[in-house]
Design a protein around this motif. Structure first.
Motif, short mmCIF file in Angstrom:
data_model
loop_
_atom_site.label_atom_id
_atom_site.label_comp_id
_atom_site.label_asym_id
_atom_site.label_seq_id
_atom_site.Cartn_x
_atom_site.Cartn_y
_atom_site.Cartn_z
N LEU A 147 0.84 -1.20 0.00
CA LEU A 147 0.00 0.00 0.00
C LEU A 147 0.87 1.25 0.00
O LEU A 147 1.75 1.40 0.84
N LEU A 148 0.61 2.14 -0.94
CA LEU A 148 1.31 3.42 -1.02
C LEU A 148 0.56 4.43 -0.15
O LEU A 148 -0.66 4.60 -0.28
N THR A 149 1.30 5.13 0.71
CA THR A 149 0.69 6.12 1.58
C THR A 149 1.68 7.26 1.82
O THR A 149 2.85 7.17 1.46
N LEU A 150 1.21 8.32 2.46
CA LEU A 150 1.99 9.55 2.60
C LEU A 150 3.04 9.43 3.70
O LEU A 150 2.74 9.03 4.83
N ALA A 151 4.27 9.81 3.36
CA ALA A 151 5.32 9.93 4.37
C ALA A 151 5.11 11.23 5.13
O ALA A 151 5.03 12.31 4.53
N THR A 152 4.99 11.14 6.45
CA THR A 152 4.85 12.34 7.28
C THR A 152 5.95 12.33 8.34
O THR A 152 6.81 11.45 8.36
N ALA A 153 5.91 13.33 9.23
CA ALA A 153 6.93 13.41 10.28
C ALA A 153 6.80 12.25 11.26
O ALA A 153 7.78 11.89 11.93
N ASP A 176 6.66 18.26 -5.94
CA ASP A 176 6.13 19.57 -6.33
C ASP A 176 5.08 20.12 -5.37
O ASP A 176 4.30 20.99 -5.74
N ARG A 177 5.05 19.62 -4.13
CA ARG A 177 4.08 20.11 -3.16
C ARG A 177 4.77 20.73 -1.95
O ARG A 177 5.81 20.26 -1.50
N ARG A 178 4.16 21.78 -1.42
CA ARG A 178 4.63 22.39 -0.18
C ARG A 178 4.08 21.58 0.99
O ARG A 178 2.97 21.05 0.94
N TYR A 179 4.87 21.49 2.06
CA TYR A 179 4.50 20.71 3.23
C TYR A 179 4.29 21.59 4.45
O TYR A 179 4.94 22.63 4.60
N GLU A 180 3.40 21.13 5.34
CA GLU A 180 3.28 21.73 6.66
C GLU A 180 4.36 21.14 7.57
O GLU A 180 5.01 20.15 7.22
N ALA A 181 4.53 21.73 8.76
CA ALA A 181 5.61 21.31 9.65
C ALA A 181 5.47 19.86 10.12
O ALA A 181 6.46 19.22 10.48
N ASP A 182 4.23 19.33 10.14
CA ASP A 182 4.01 17.95 10.59
C ASP A 182 4.15 16.93 9.46
O ASP A 182 3.94 15.74 9.67
N GLY A 183 4.49 17.40 8.27
CA GLY A 183 4.69 16.49 7.15
C GLY A 183 3.45 16.27 6.32
O GLY A 183 3.51 15.52 5.34
N THR A 184 2.34 16.90 6.65
CA THR A 184 1.15 16.81 5.82
C THR A 184 1.26 17.81 4.67
O THR A 184 2.00 18.80 4.74
N LEU A 185 0.55 17.53 3.60
CA LEU A 185 0.60 18.41 2.44
C LEU A 185 -0.16 19.70 2.72
O LEU A 185 -1.23 19.70 3.32
N ARG A 186 0.41 20.80 2.28
CA ARG A 186 -0.26 22.09 2.45
C ARG A 186 -1.51 22.12 1.57
O ARG A 186 -1.48 21.71 0.40
N SER A 187 -2.61 22.58 2.15
CA SER A 187 -3.89 22.59 1.44
C SER A 187 -3.79 23.41 0.16
O SER A 187 -3.15 24.47 0.12
N ARG A 188 -4.47 22.92 -0.88
CA ARG A 188 -4.47 23.62 -2.16
C ARG A 188 -5.25 24.94 -2.09
O ARG A 188 -5.25 25.70 -3.06
N GLN A 189 -5.88 25.23 -0.96
CA GLN A 189 -6.55 26.52 -0.84
C GLN A 189 -5.53 27.66 -0.70
O GLN A 189 -5.87 28.83 -0.87
N PRO A 213 16.72 17.32 5.07
CA PRO A 213 15.43 17.95 5.37
C PRO A 213 15.02 18.93 4.27
O PRO A 213 15.87 19.46 3.54
N ILE A 214 13.73 19.15 4.16
CA ILE A 214 13.19 20.18 3.27
C ILE A 214 12.67 21.31 4.15
O ILE A 214 12.61 21.19 5.38
N ILE A 215 12.30 22.42 3.53
CA ILE A 215 11.77 23.56 4.27
C ILE A 215 10.25 23.54 4.21
O ILE A 215 9.66 23.54 3.13
N ALA A 216 9.63 23.49 5.39
CA ALA A 216 8.17 23.47 5.48
C ALA A 216 7.61 24.88 5.26
O ALA A 216 8.36 25.86 5.17
N SER A 217 6.29 24.99 5.21
CA SER A 217 5.64 26.26 4.90
C SER A 217 5.91 27.33 5.95
O SER A 217 5.88 28.53 5.64
N ASP A 218 6.20 26.92 7.20
CA ASP A 218 6.48 27.89 8.25
C ASP A 218 7.96 28.22 8.37
O ASP A 218 8.37 28.93 9.30
#
Length: 252
Positions: A147-153, A176-189, A213-218
């Motif tokens: 099962l493929l699933t999202l890698a988070t923190a 190609d997606r921005r991440y939040e600090a907890d590793g979830t994808l930043r909402s497309r809103q 590491p990558i740089i999160a949205s914050d």
């Protein structure tokens, strides 16, 4: 790290063309093939399986909520037994077409809203795992699906559920997606949810591949450990970016 590239494929429908599968397939390792409930259909599924075989690409079932009008991006609610049947129906159809083509079905990656919902809902994640486990039990002579699933923190909850259901997980990230600090994808809103600059996308892909590491949205540093990167090839620019990511991961 050896990181595979995966891409959503076979998402055309009738006269409507989505993506350029012929151009993308030579550059990826894993094809997430739509199963007809958000896009695709029997003939497109069979054609995409053949294309994957031609390029020696792993084949995955890409099931969704039954939502052709919304491209599977709307959350729909079903009783657990009905949703299990919906998932078995799609995975079973993909398995049958793979068998007919002499191909192996390797994994399952839920699509769109179903994928996002199972990240937030433990019961839904467990239901999807149980469907994968039941598929493996029904076809013991065939390779076990993962099962493929999202890698988070922190994926400890998903790992616990997978261990309980005896399902192997493969964690993915998005170049190609921005991440939040907890590793979830930043909402497309948010306007910055999707990276559009190729250099930024390549830098993020290289960071994942190098275990950096990558740089999160914050602005904080976020460490993720993916085994595969999801890429998109729905226009000429995105295809060129896929080729550039492939070259970067190959050290070209």
């Amino acid at each position: 790290m050896i990181i595979k590239l995966n891409c959503d494929m076979g998402e055309s429908f009738a006269a409507w063309q989505m993506g350029d599968d012929d151009a993308v397939m030579p550059h990826i390792d894993m094809a997430n093939i739509a199963c007809g409930f958000h896009a695709g259909g029997p003939a497109i599924m069979a054609q995409t399986i053949q294309l994957a075989l031609q390029h020696q690409v792993e084949i995955g079932a890409h099931p969704a909520y039954p939502d052709l009008a919304g491209f599977g991006r709307r959350t729909l609610h079903f009783p657990p037994a009905e949703l299990k049947a919906i998932l078995h129906y799609q995975i079973g159809a993909m398995r049958a077409l793979c068998n007919q083509a002499g191909a192996d079905l390797s994994y399952v990656k839920p699509h769109g809203a179903l994928y996002n919902d199972m990240q937030r809902d433990q019961e839904l994640f467990e239901l999807v795992c149980r469907v994968v486990a039941e598929q493996n039990q029904m076809y013991p002579e065939q390779p076990s699906l993962y099962l493929l699933t999202l890698a988070t923190a922190n994926n400890s909850i998903q790992q616990r559920i997978a261990e309980q259901t005896q399902v192997t997980l493969c964690f993915e990230a998005f170049a190609d997606r921005r991440y939040e600090a907890d590793g979830t994808l930043r909402s497309r809103q948010y306007s910055d949810a999707v990276l559009t600059d190729r250099n930024a996308i390549l830098a993020q892909a290289r960071a994942f591949a190098n275990g950096e590491p990558i740089i999160a949205s914050d602005g904080s540093q976020l460490q993720l450990v993916p085994q595969t990167l999801c890429v998109h090839g729905d226009n000429a620019e995105s295809i060129a970016t896929v080729v550039a990511i492939r070259q970067a991961l190959n050290g070209v």
